[in-house]
Design an enzyme around this catalytic site. Structure first.
Site, PDB file in Angstrom:
ATOM      1  N   TYR A 150     -47.999   1.470 -37.792  1.00  0.00           N
ATOM      2  CA  TYR A 150     -48.965   1.582 -38.887  1.00  0.00           C
ATOM      3  C   TYR A 150     -49.945   0.421 -38.819  1.00  0.00           C
ATOM      4  CZ  TYR A 150     -46.343  -2.112 -41.270  1.00  0.00           C
ATOM      5  OH  TYR A 150     -45.738  -3.305 -41.583  1.00  0.00           O
ATOM      6  N   CYS A 151     -51.092   0.609 -39.484  1.00  0.00           N
ATOM      7  CA  CYS A 151     -52.074  -0.468 -39.620  1.00  0.00           C
ATOM      8  C   CYS A 151     -52.789  -0.263 -40.955  1.00  0.00           C
ATOM      9  CB  CYS A 151     -53.047  -0.489 -38.436  1.00  0.00           C
ATOM     10  SG  CYS A 151     -54.024   1.027 -38.274  1.00  0.00           S
ATOM     11  N   THR A 152     -53.919  -0.901 -41.170  1.00  0.00           N
ATOM     12  CA  THR A 152     -54.575  -0.864 -42.480  1.00  0.00           C
ATOM     13  C   THR A 152     -55.093   0.526 -42.842  1.00  0.00           C
ATOM     14  OG1 THR A 152     -55.306  -3.106 -42.031  1.00  0.00           O
ATOM     15  CG2 THR A 152     -56.308  -1.996 -43.916  1.00  0.00           C
ATOM     16  N   ILE A 164     -52.045   2.101 -44.348  1.00  0.00           N
ATOM     17  CA  ILE A 164     -51.473   1.655 -45.626  1.00  0.00           C
ATOM     18  C   ILE A 164     -52.315   2.159 -46.806  1.00  0.00           C
ATOM     19  CG2 ILE A 164     -50.836  -0.384 -46.983  1.00  0.00           C
ATOM     20  CD1 ILE A 164     -50.796  -1.842 -44.132  1.00  0.00           C
TER      21      ILE A 164
END
Ligand code: ZN
Ligand code: ZN
Length: 343
Positions: free
Chosen positions: A198-200, A227
Site C-alpha cells: 500500500y501507499c498514500t 490509504i
C-alpha cells in the site's frame, strides 16, 4: 475530497449541482503503454482546451498523471471524453470542489519521460501487468492471513507517523531504495507468500506491483486508491480500521489523522508526538517531528545553530544564505544528526 470509481448519472448531477458555478478540481493517473505520447498529448489538449480545462498533465510512454480543474457545468462532457479513451474508461477520479477557483491558471499538457519521478529506469517490464487491486474489506481480510507479507511502499518519514498494523516499513528515503530492500528480504518467498502493498494514493503501488511481478513474485496485491481511499471506504461501510496514526500528506496539513494512536516520538525529547514541522531557519527547513514544548524551547528550530541563525535580522540571514544555492536541500527529509531521537 471525494474519490469515485464510476459515477452514476445521478451522482454526477448531484456533484455538479453542489458545485454550482465553481470548478471541480480533479486528479487521476493511469499506467498504460502509450505508443506515441505526443499524439495523445495533442488530442487531450485540443479536447480539454475546448472544455476550459486548466491544469498540469504529464503524458509519457508509461501512462498519464493529471491534476486539473474543470468548470462544473462541463464535467459531464469531460467525463464522457475520458471514457472514450480506452485506457481511461472508468479511471478513478479524485474530485474536490475548489472554492477559490485558482488552483490552476493555464492548461499545460506535457510529454515527459516518466509520469512520476521514481528512479526506476528499467524499461524491460510491463507497467500494466500490475498486482491484484483490493478494496478496504478484502484488504482487511488479506492482512490477517498468516501467509501475507504486508509492505508499506512509502518513505520513512511517512510511515513513521502512521501505518497499517504489522506492516513492514522500510527505513528508506526513496521509493527506489525500498524496492531493492523488500526484494532482498523476501527473496525466498516469491512463490509461497502473498505480497500485499500500500501507499498514500495508490500510484506508487501501481509501479511497484508490476516491478515485483516482473521479479518473479507470484502473488502480488495492492490496496486500490491507497490509504486515502481505504479510509473513505472504512468510514462509508463502517469497517474495522486497521490503520494506526496519521496519513502523511504532501500539503500544508502534512498529516491527516486516521486513528487516535500516536505512534511516533518528538525527535528532540522523545515523548509521544506525531506533528511534522519544518525547521524555522529557512536555510535549513528540515522536516522533523517536534512537540509543542520543544517548539517553544527551540523557537521552532531543529538545532541550537538554527536558532542562532533564525534569531538574526532577516537581511543578515539572507546574506548568510548567499552563494549557497540549494542550501535548504542539504538535509535529507526527516533525518539529521542534530536530532537526538532520529538519525
Ligand atoms: Zn519534544
Ligand atoms: Zn534547522
Amino acid at each position: 475530497m471525494q474519490l469515485y470509481n464510476t459515477l452514476s448519472a445521478k451522482e454526477r448531477e448531484a456533484l455538479i449541482e453542489e458545485a454550482g458555478k465553481e470548478r471541480l478540481t480533479i486528479s487521476f493517473y493511469q499506467y498504460a503503454r502509450i505508443g506515441n505520447p505526443q499524439i495523445l498529448r495533442n488530442h487531450l489538449f485540443l479536447a480539454w482546451n475546448d472544455m476550459e480545462v486548466l491544469g498540469r498533465i504529464y503524458v509519457a510512454h508509461e501512462g498519464i498523471n493529471a491534476q486539473l480543474s474543470v468548470p462544473a457545468e462541463n464535467f459531464n462532457v469531460f467525463k464522457e471524453h475520458l471514457d472514450s479513451i480506452v485506457f481511461l474508461e472508468n479511471v478513478r477520479l479524485n474530485i474536490a470542489i475548489e472554492q477559490d477557483n485558482k488552483s490552476f491558471l493555464k492548461l499545460k499538457v506535457k510529454v515527459r519521460d516518466k509520469i512520476v519521478a521514481d528512479g526506476l529506469n528499467d524499461d524491460t517490464f510491463d507497467v500494466t501487468n500490475k498486482g491484484i487491486h483490493v478494496g478496504a474489506e478484502q484488504f482487511n481480510e488479506l492482512i490477517e492471513d498468516e501467509n501475507t507479507v504486508l509492505v508499506d511502499m512509502r518513505n520513512h518519514y511517512e510511515s513513521e507517523i502512521g501505518h497499517f498494523k504489522n506492516a513492514i516499513t522500510p527505513d528508506v528515503d526513496t521509493f527506489r531504495d525500498s524496492l531493492d530492500i523488500i526484494e532482498q528480504d523476501l527473496a525466498e518467498h516469491k512463490e509461497d507468500k502473498k505480497l500485499v502493498m500500500y501507499c498514500t494514493g495508490g500510484i506508487r503501488c501501481e509501479k511497484a506491483s508490476a516491478y515485483y511481478k516482473h521479479k518473479g513474485f507470484k502473488n502480488v496485491y495492492q490496496l486500490e486508491g491507497g490509504i486515502i481511499e481505504y479510509t473513505r471506504q472504512v468510514r462509508e461501510k463502517q469497517l474495522e480500521n486497521k490503520f494506526l496514526g496519521k496519513n502523511f500528506v504532501f500539503d500544508h496539513r502534512r498529516g491527516e489523522r486516521i486513528s487516535e494512536d500516536v505512534i511516533a516520538h518528538c525527535h528532540q525529547c522523545g515523548k509521544p508526538c506525531d506533528t511534522h514541522v519544518n525547521c524555522a531557519n529557512e536555510a535549513c527547513h528540515l522536516l522533523f517531528i517536534q512537540c509543542e514544548e520543544c517548539a517553544e524551547k527551540m523557537n521552532n528550530c531543529c538545532s541550537v545553530d538554527c536558532m542562532e541563525v533564525h534569531a538574526l535580522p532577516y537581511e543578515e540571514q539572507k546574506e548568510l544564505r548567499k552563494g549557497k544555492g540549494a542550501s535548504n536541500k542539504i538535509f535529507k527529509k526527516g533525518r539529521s544528526p542534530v536530532l537526538k531521537y532520529k538519525k
